[in-house]
Design an enzyme around this catalytic site. Sequence first.
Site, PDB file in Angstrom:
ATOM      1  NE  ARG A 201      -3.618  -2.292   2.579  1.00 43.76           N
ATOM      2  CZ  ARG A 201      -3.733  -3.573   2.669  1.00 43.76           C
ATOM      3  NH1 ARG A 201      -2.645  -3.953   2.435  1.00 43.76           N
ATOM      4  NH2 ARG A 201      -4.450  -4.170   2.113  1.00 43.76           N
TER       5      ARG A 201
ATOM      6  CG  HIS B  14      -0.986  -5.277  -4.354  1.00 48.09           C
ATOM      7  ND1 HIS B  14       0.189  -5.731  -3.601  1.00 48.09           N
ATOM      8  CD2 HIS B  14      -1.713  -6.718  -3.803  1.00 48.09           C
ATOM      9  CE1 HIS B  14      -0.130  -6.553  -2.697  1.00 48.09           C
ATOM     10  NE2 HIS B  14      -0.962  -7.241  -2.738  1.00 48.09           N
TER      11      HIS B  14
ATOM     12  CG  HIS C 189       0.398 -11.173  -3.960  1.00 49.07           C
ATOM     13  ND1 HIS C 189      -0.710 -12.636  -3.391  1.00 49.07           N
ATOM     14  CD2 HIS C 189      -0.123 -10.421  -3.414  1.00 49.07           C
ATOM     15  CE1 HIS C 189      -0.959 -11.648  -2.823  1.00 49.07           C
ATOM     16  NE2 HIS C 189      -0.619 -10.324  -2.084  1.00 49.07           N
TER      17      HIS C 189
ATOM     18  CG  ASP D 225      -1.981  -7.924   4.835  1.00 54.60           C
ATOM     19  OD1 ASP D 225      -1.331  -7.975   4.542  1.00 54.60           O
ATOM     20  OD2 ASP D 225      -3.376  -7.936   5.300  1.00 54.60           O
TER      21      ASP D 225
ATOM     22  CD  GLU E 226       2.601 -10.515  -0.279  1.00 58.19           C
ATOM     23  OE1 GLU E 226       1.656  -8.807  -1.062  1.00 58.19           O
ATOM     24  OE2 GLU E 226       1.888 -10.481   1.174  1.00 58.19           O
TER      25      GLU E 226
HETATM   26  C1  BGC Z   1      -2.066  -7.560   1.475  1.00 55.50           C
HETATM   27  C2  BGC Z   1      -3.957  -7.901   1.828  1.00 55.50           C
HETATM   28  C3  BGC Z   1      -4.250  -7.747   0.546  1.00 55.50           C
HETATM   29  C4  BGC Z   1      -4.093  -8.258  -0.918  1.00 55.50           C
HETATM   30  C5  BGC Z   1      -4.715  -9.500  -1.533  1.00 55.50           C
HETATM   31  C6  BGC Z   1      -1.766  -8.465   0.273  1.00 55.50           C
HETATM   32  O1  BGC Z   1      -0.012  -8.598  -0.222  1.00 55.50           O
HETATM   33  O2  BGC Z   1      -1.250  -6.942   2.434  1.00 55.50           O
HETATM   34  O3  BGC Z   1      -3.954  -7.030   2.636  1.00 55.50           O
HETATM   35  O4  BGC Z   1      -5.898  -8.347   0.861  1.00 55.50           O
HETATM   36  O5  BGC Z   1      -2.566  -8.762  -0.702  1.00 55.50           O
HETATM   37  O6  BGC Z   1      -4.911  -8.255  -2.338  1.00 55.50           O
END
Ligand code: BGC
Length: 390
Positions: free
Chosen positions: A116, A141, A215, A287, A355
């Site tokens: 983010r 992302h 991812h 997360d 990640e």
């Molecule tokens: C984020 C999550 C998100 C997920 C899928 C992750 O990298 O930290 O908050 O929901 O990706 O979008």
Amino acid sequence: MKWITLSAPLVLALAVSGQAAAADNAKASTGAVTTSVFGTLPDGRQARLYRFSNAHGIEMAVTDYGGIIVSLRTPDSSGDVDDIVLGFDSLEGYLSDAYRKSNPYFGALIGRYGNRIAGGQFTLDGQTYNLAKNNGPNHLHGGNKGFNQVLWNAKPFSNDKGAGVILKYVSADGEEGYPGKLDVTVTYTLGDQDTLSVEYNATTTKATPVNLTQHSYFNLEGEGSGSILDHRLMINADAFTPVDDTLIPTGEIRSVEGTPFDFRQATAIGKRIDEDNTQLEYGPGYDHNFVLNRPDGSKGELVQAARVTEPDSGRILEIATTEPGIQFYSGNFLDGTLTGKSGRAYGHRTGFALETQHFPDSPNQDGFPSTILEPGDTYHSRTVYTFSAR
Ligand code: BGC
């Protein structure tokens, strides 16, 4: 390095419009990589699927759409092979409305900025840039159409290090609001030491934030086989970056000592996930970005980041990276609305992502390692996944 080109009949089949059916059946096998058509994008372009394997029965499939790892099949402790990543067996799965709505980014390459950016905004060299707010008040992302949704230019290869595919994408100056034309190359190499190396390189024409990652969601018992809460996780991190209720780091680097974020000793993912803890409430679940332990002077070198074991299958996943951080996401937003390759729904916490990355929101956080790539410099990042079973 030996470049492998598509066979003439396949190129012909792909080039001739109105012959989708012929192209669907076309397969080119050169060296260790097999190429086939994966599906057709709404704009008519075709996405391809590249399959390769190693000497110990590990098999992998990657598409040039989003650089997605579509499947990754590894043996368990009895030699039985299962697909350990979540995803779909056709392009349609990744294009469906249901998928786009929940947007889990299964298996995809993430860019230009992984995770983010607060308020979808950052200031660089006195200029403020506005990005899509595609995750509540924040940018996530790479925006509305990140690198996970673009068609990459792919070249399969096979050399003495293994087999794989080189993916290239040129992100235009201003794309998704980011400055500078960014030339990106990502190389997937599946080696005979049971490693998957993912190597990222990029150059830019203007200063820009860059934070690329992969991812994949793993379930080491096999995708679709249920919860990941029994997996044992070790993360080589003494600290993590706590977040606010929109998952933006507060800027603090907090010790994991005495918290449910202490994974320095292998611990079941589910053991503390429901504890009364504000950070777990915000997740909801894990997360969070972990600050990897790194010996002095090892910047840019591979360090151990994480190790995951699954007791029933005996599978082990190890991750080493040149990056300073790793996002551990426990699949909190999976809600059973998507059905994957095995025909089973992906329910709550049935896959986890690890990640490797720079820290979230770094363009707005002076205390975090910089993610700004300058013209003339080369972005370089590498992550190595090692698969075994015991
Ligand atoms: C984020 C999550 C998100 C997920 C899928 C992750 O990298 O930290 O908050 O929901 O990706 O979008």
